[in-house]
Scaffold this motif. Sequence first.
Motif, PDB file in Angstrom:
ATOM      1  N   GLU A 168     -21.495   9.577  21.587  1.00 23.13           N
ATOM      2  CA  GLU A 168     -22.288   9.097  20.588  1.00 23.13           C
ATOM      3  C   GLU A 168     -22.042   7.615  20.388  1.00 23.13           C
TER       4      GLU A 168
ATOM      5  N   HIS B 104     -23.635   4.070  10.687  1.00 23.92           N
ATOM      6  CA  HIS B 104     -22.962   5.403  10.962  1.00 23.92           C
ATOM      7  C   HIS B 104     -21.705   5.141  11.892  1.00 23.92           C
TER       8      HIS B 104
ATOM      9  N   LYS C 235     -18.473   7.592  12.014  1.00 26.29           N
ATOM     10  CA  LYS C 235     -18.337   8.069  13.471  1.00 26.29           C
ATOM     11  C   LYS C 235     -16.962   8.165  13.934  1.00 26.29           C
TER      12      LYS C 235
ATOM     13  N   LEU D  20     -18.208  12.748  20.349  1.00 26.91           N
ATOM     14  CA  LEU D  20     -17.894  11.831  19.686  1.00 26.91           C
ATOM     15  C   LEU D  20     -18.010  10.443  20.292  1.00 26.91           C
TER      16      LEU D  20
END
Length: 172
Positions: free
Chosen positions: A88, A98, A102, A85
């Motif tokens: 990303e 997002h 996230k 995560l």
Amino acid sequence: MALDKQADALQFLMDDHEKIQDLFDEFEDTDDVDARRQICETVRNELTAHTMIEEEIFYPAVRAEIDDDDLLDEAEEEHHLATMLLNELENMSPDDEHYVAKFTVLADSVRHHIREEEEEMFPQVKKSDLDLEHLGAQMDARKQELLREIRSATPYVREQGRPEAASWRDDL
């Protein structure tokens, strides 16, 4: 954070947990895109150092002392998820639609991980024969070393604008 003479490995980790959770709260309390980016970077640095000291020092010592491989395996997988995560998020813009979602998933996952460590793992560790003060001193020294490495690597990655910036942890 310098380790106090009274602190042990568990207190060291709980102090880290509190710092990380405070950063999550700070992120959730702001709408400022630049502040979110900075908080996310700080979370990445702190979590990276934290997970590395757990995986290099704490978990191997705990694994040798307690009979709960499932709990330790799950903790390592939760670290893996957090790293994915964070990678990303590193490759996203803070104004991406997002990004907040996230980060929220990351925060929820890490908060769950912290609860399990503090409520399930730490009580077992307290009953073990581990020298928690010695272990805490080792962890503190390693964390300081890692944070220096992480902080010196971060500006280079950003300056170079490399798309693989999120994989910088592998270079440590």
